[in-house]
Design a protein around this motif. Structure first.
Motif, mmCIF file in Angstrom:
data_model
loop_
_atom_site.group_PDB
_atom_site.id
_atom_site.type_symbol
_atom_site.label_atom_id
_atom_site.label_comp_id
_atom_site.label_asym_id
_atom_site.label_seq_id
_atom_site.Cartn_x
_atom_site.Cartn_y
_atom_site.Cartn_z
ATOM 1 N N LEU A 1 -11.655 30.611 17.086
ATOM 2 C CA LEU A 1 -10.347 31.195 17.362
ATOM 3 C C LEU A 1 -10.049 32.334 16.401
ATOM 4 C CD1 LEU A 1 -7.555 31.290 18.705
ATOM 5 C CD2 LEU A 1 -6.827 29.504 17.097
ATOM 6 N N ASP A 2 -10.247 32.117 15.115
ATOM 7 C CA ASP A 2 -9.894 33.150 14.144
ATOM 8 C C ASP A 2 -10.870 34.313 14.164
ATOM 9 O OD1 ASP A 2 -7.512 31.946 13.227
ATOM 10 O OD2 ASP A 2 -8.707 30.499 12.099
ATOM 11 N N ARG A 3 -12.112 34.077 14.564
ATOM 12 C CA ARG A 3 -13.047 35.188 14.757
ATOM 13 C C ARG A 3 -12.577 36.058 15.915
ATOM 14 N NH1 ARG A 3 -19.069 32.776 14.657
ATOM 15 N NH2 ARG A 3 -19.572 35.008 14.801
ATOM 16 N N ARG A 4 -12.116 35.435 16.980
ATOM 17 C CA ARG A 4 -11.583 36.189 18.114
ATOM 18 C C ARG A 4 -10.304 36.928 17.728
ATOM 19 N NH1 ARG A 4 -14.657 37.043 22.807
ATOM 20 N NH2 ARG A 4 -15.500 35.093 23.622
ATOM 21 N N ARG A 5 -9.432 36.266 16.956
ATOM 22 C CA ARG A 5 -8.204 36.913 16.491
ATOM 23 C C ARG A 5 -8.525 38.093 15.574
ATOM 24 N NH1 ARG A 5 -5.239 33.372 13.031
ATOM 25 N NH2 ARG A 5 -3.499 34.846 13.275
ATOM 26 N N PHE A 6 -9.489 37.908 14.684
ATOM 27 C CA PHE A 6 -9.885 38.985 13.779
ATOM 28 C C PHE A 6 -10.352 40.203 14.574
ATOM 29 C CE2 PHE A 6 -12.983 41.247 11.178
ATOM 30 C CZ PHE A 6 -12.292 41.412 9.979
ATOM 31 N N ASP A 7 -11.192 39.972 15.572
ATOM 32 C CA ASP A 7 -11.658 41.087 16.392
ATOM 33 C C ASP A 7 -10.501 41.757 17.125
ATOM 34 O OD1 ASP A 7 -14.248 40.747 15.581
ATOM 35 O OD2 ASP A 7 -14.949 39.815 17.434
ATOM 36 N N LEU A 8 -9.528 40.946 17.572
ATOM 37 C CA LEU A 8 -8.382 41.506 18.282
ATOM 38 C C LEU A 8 -7.536 42.387 17.371
ATOM 39 C CD1 LEU A 8 -6.501 41.725 20.742
ATOM 40 C CD2 LEU A 8 -5.474 39.544 20.042
ATOM 41 N N VAL A 9 -7.173 41.880 16.201
ATOM 42 C CA VAL A 9 -6.258 42.636 15.337
ATOM 43 C C VAL A 9 -6.930 43.843 14.690
ATOM 44 C CG1 VAL A 9 -4.871 40.568 14.897
ATOM 45 C CG2 VAL A 9 -6.638 41.235 13.257
ATOM 46 N N THR A 10 -8.266 43.857 14.633
ATOM 47 C CA THR A 10 -8.966 45.014 14.078
ATOM 48 C C THR A 10 -9.442 45.973 15.169
ATOM 49 O OG1 THR A 10 -11.056 43.770 14.010
ATOM 50 C CG2 THR A 10 -9.705 43.808 11.997
ATOM 51 N N GLY A 11 -9.071 45.708 16.415
ATOM 52 C CA GLY A 11 -9.374 46.626 17.493
ATOM 53 C C GLY A 11 -10.768 46.528 18.050
ATOM 54 N N ARG A 12 -11.480 45.460 17.732
ATOM 55 C CA ARG A 12 -12.859 45.325 18.202
ATOM 56 C C ARG A 12 -13.005 44.334 19.339
ATOM 57 N NH1 ARG A 12 -16.340 44.183 12.892
ATOM 58 N NH2 ARG A 12 -14.960 42.352 12.888
ATOM 59 N N GLY A 13 -11.962 43.569 19.622
ATOM 60 C CA GLY A 13 -12.047 42.534 20.638
ATOM 61 C C GLY A 13 -10.895 42.629 21.610
ATOM 62 N N SER A 14 -10.824 41.661 22.503
ATOM 63 C CA SER A 14 -9.834 41.681 23.571
ATOM 64 C C SER A 14 -8.823 40.556 23.411
ATOM 65 C CB SER A 14 -10.528 41.539 24.924
ATOM 66 O OG SER A 14 -11.056 40.233 25.078
ATOM 67 N N ALA A 15 -7.651 40.761 24.004
ATOM 68 C CA ALA A 15 -6.658 39.697 24.053
ATOM 69 C C ALA A 15 -7.195 38.494 24.815
ATOM 70 C CB ALA A 15 -5.375 40.203 24.694
ATOM 71 N N ASP A 16 -7.958 38.755 25.873
ATOM 72 C CA ASP A 16 -8.503 37.645 26.658
ATOM 73 C C ASP A 16 -9.370 36.732 25.797
ATOM 74 O OD1 ASP A 16 -7.290 38.268 29.035
ATOM 75 O OD2 ASP A 16 -8.966 39.439 29.796
ATOM 76 N N GLY A 17 -10.197 37.306 24.919
ATOM 77 C CA GLY A 17 -11.054 36.493 24.077
ATOM 78 C C GLY A 17 -10.254 35.554 23.189
ATOM 79 N N MET B 1 -15.954 36.029 7.836
ATOM 80 C CA MET B 1 -15.490 35.398 9.063
ATOM 81 C C MET B 1 -16.639 34.697 9.788
ATOM 82 S SD MET B 1 -12.231 35.903 9.181
ATOM 83 C CE MET B 1 -11.878 35.437 10.850
ATOM 84 N N THR B 2 -17.811 35.297 9.776
ATOM 85 C CA THR B 2 -18.954 34.701 10.461
ATOM 86 C C THR B 2 -19.379 33.400 9.802
ATOM 87 O OG1 THR B 2 -19.717 36.885 11.132
ATOM 88 C CG2 THR B 2 -21.332 35.115 11.200
ATOM 89 N N THR B 3 -19.302 33.338 8.489
ATOM 90 C CA THR B 3 -19.808 32.156 7.785
ATOM 91 C C THR B 3 -18.766 31.061 7.610
ATOM 92 O OG1 THR B 3 -19.265 33.196 5.655
ATOM 93 C CG2 THR B 3 -21.510 33.485 6.490
ATOM 94 N N HIS B 4 -17.478 31.391 7.702
ATOM 95 C CA HIS B 4 -16.450 30.410 7.387
ATOM 96 C C HIS B 4 -15.450 30.117 8.516
ATOM 97 C CE1 HIS B 4 -17.804 31.518 3.350
ATOM 98 N NE2 HIS B 4 -17.308 30.370 2.943
ATOM 99 N N ALA B 5 -15.231 31.057 9.427
ATOM 100 C CA ALA B 5 -14.074 30.938 10.319
ATOM 101 C C ALA B 5 -14.414 30.237 11.628
ATOM 102 C CB ALA B 5 -13.510 32.315 10.621
ATOM 103 N N ARG B 6 -13.424 29.546 12.168
ATOM 104 C CA ARG B 6 -13.557 28.952 13.495
ATOM 105 C C ARG B 6 -13.533 30.060 14.556
ATOM 106 N NH1 ARG B 6 -7.564 26.006 13.587
ATOM 107 N NH2 ARG B 6 -6.407 27.871 12.988
#
Length: 283
Positions: free
Chosen positions: A8-24, A1-6
């Motif tokens: 938005l999808d890095r923020r979504r990845f963190d959200l769905v894996t429980g590491r990030g926030s909905a706000d992000g 994700m760090t090397t390829h993803a935009r």
């Protein structure tokens, strides 16, 4: 994700894996928003033009659903915009006129803006109904009622789906409204009968080997649609998804992308989708 993803999808990845926030995730989504309330700017990676498009609305609703139960001030204006571009029969055009066609797929650029598409209307309305479960603004918006009526009517008129992709989104829509619209139950059973026992259907006009599989049709466990897909097909498809993980940890899409930028953006999107799917099916 760090090397390829935009972002938005890095923020979504963190959200769905429980590491990030909905706000992000919502802040990142807002970067694709236009003043009219819709979304463009390659939120759909193969539609790179800036203007708001139904395809952009689909991906925006996906993020709004993932952010739940957090609601967002983005949702109401998005529904207002969708109402403004809905055609007289209640459906959405597959795409509106593309102002900057460079890098966009021909199916977006060549779409008829005056013809309603069951494919895109069902896709957008299905995810909107998922958002509506936690957002009363979406649930009560007149656009969603209009789109729902169009989809139920158009699906009922179909002797059979016109394409594999139309089948996918018709099933997603019927599954989403199953609990609120009693007439959807019979249509869900009728349409699900077009999915083979192994869950695999080729995509017409796609690249060699392009197909939809059991978990493309039925990604959500514990939903009525899942009861109509064989357990064997679901187990086999989970193994397929696991087996498609690349050595760098991510996934790719199995369809042709239009640009180098789009290919990278689809990698992040596909990886979020695969991780969500696997997490939803953890025993």
């Amino acid at each position: 994700m760090t090397t390829h993803a935009r972002l938005l999808d890095r923020r979504r990845f963190d959200l769905v894996t429980g590491r990030g926030s909905a706000d992000g995730a919502l802040w990142a989504l807002a970067g694709y928003r236009n003043a009219d309330g819709g979304f463009g700017w390659a939120l759909e990676p193969d539609l790179r033009s800036p203007e708001s498009q139904p395809g952009g609305a689909l991906h925006a609703f996906e993020v709004l659903e993932e952010a739940g139960p957090r609601t967002s001030e983005l949702a109401g204006p998005l529904c207002d915009w969708l109402a403004s571009v809905t055609l007289p029969d209640g459906g959405l055009p597959f795409a509106l006129p593309v102002t900057e066609p460079a890098g966009s797929a021909p199916w977006w650029v060549g779409a008829d803006p005056g013809e309603s598409s069951l494919h895109i209307t069902a896709a957008v309305a299905a995810v909107a109904h998922q958002v509506a479960r936690h957002d009363p603004v979406v649930a009560g918006h007149p656009w969603l009622a209009t789109a729902t009526e169009f989809c139920l009517r158009r699906i009922g008129e179909r002797q059979r789906p016109e394409s594999t992709l139309e089948l996918r989104y018709a099933l997603s829509f019927l599954d989403a409204v199953h609990d609120t619209h009693p007439e959807a139950k019979a249509e869900l059973h009728r349409m699900a009968a077009f999915v083979p026992a192994d869950g695999t259907l080729a995509v017409e006009g796609g690249v060699e080997g392009e197909a939809l599989h059991a978990l493309d049709f039925s990604p959500l466990p514990d939903r009525p649609l899942r009861e109509l897909i064989t357990p064997e097909a679901v187990r086999a498809d989970l193994e397929r998804v696991l087996g498609q993980r690349r050595p760098d940890g991510g996934w790719v899409v199995d369809f042709a992308t239009q640009t180098d930028a789009g290919a990278l953006e689809w990698r992040g999107y596909a990886t979020v989708a695969a991780v969500k799917l696997l997490l939803d099916h953890e025993d």
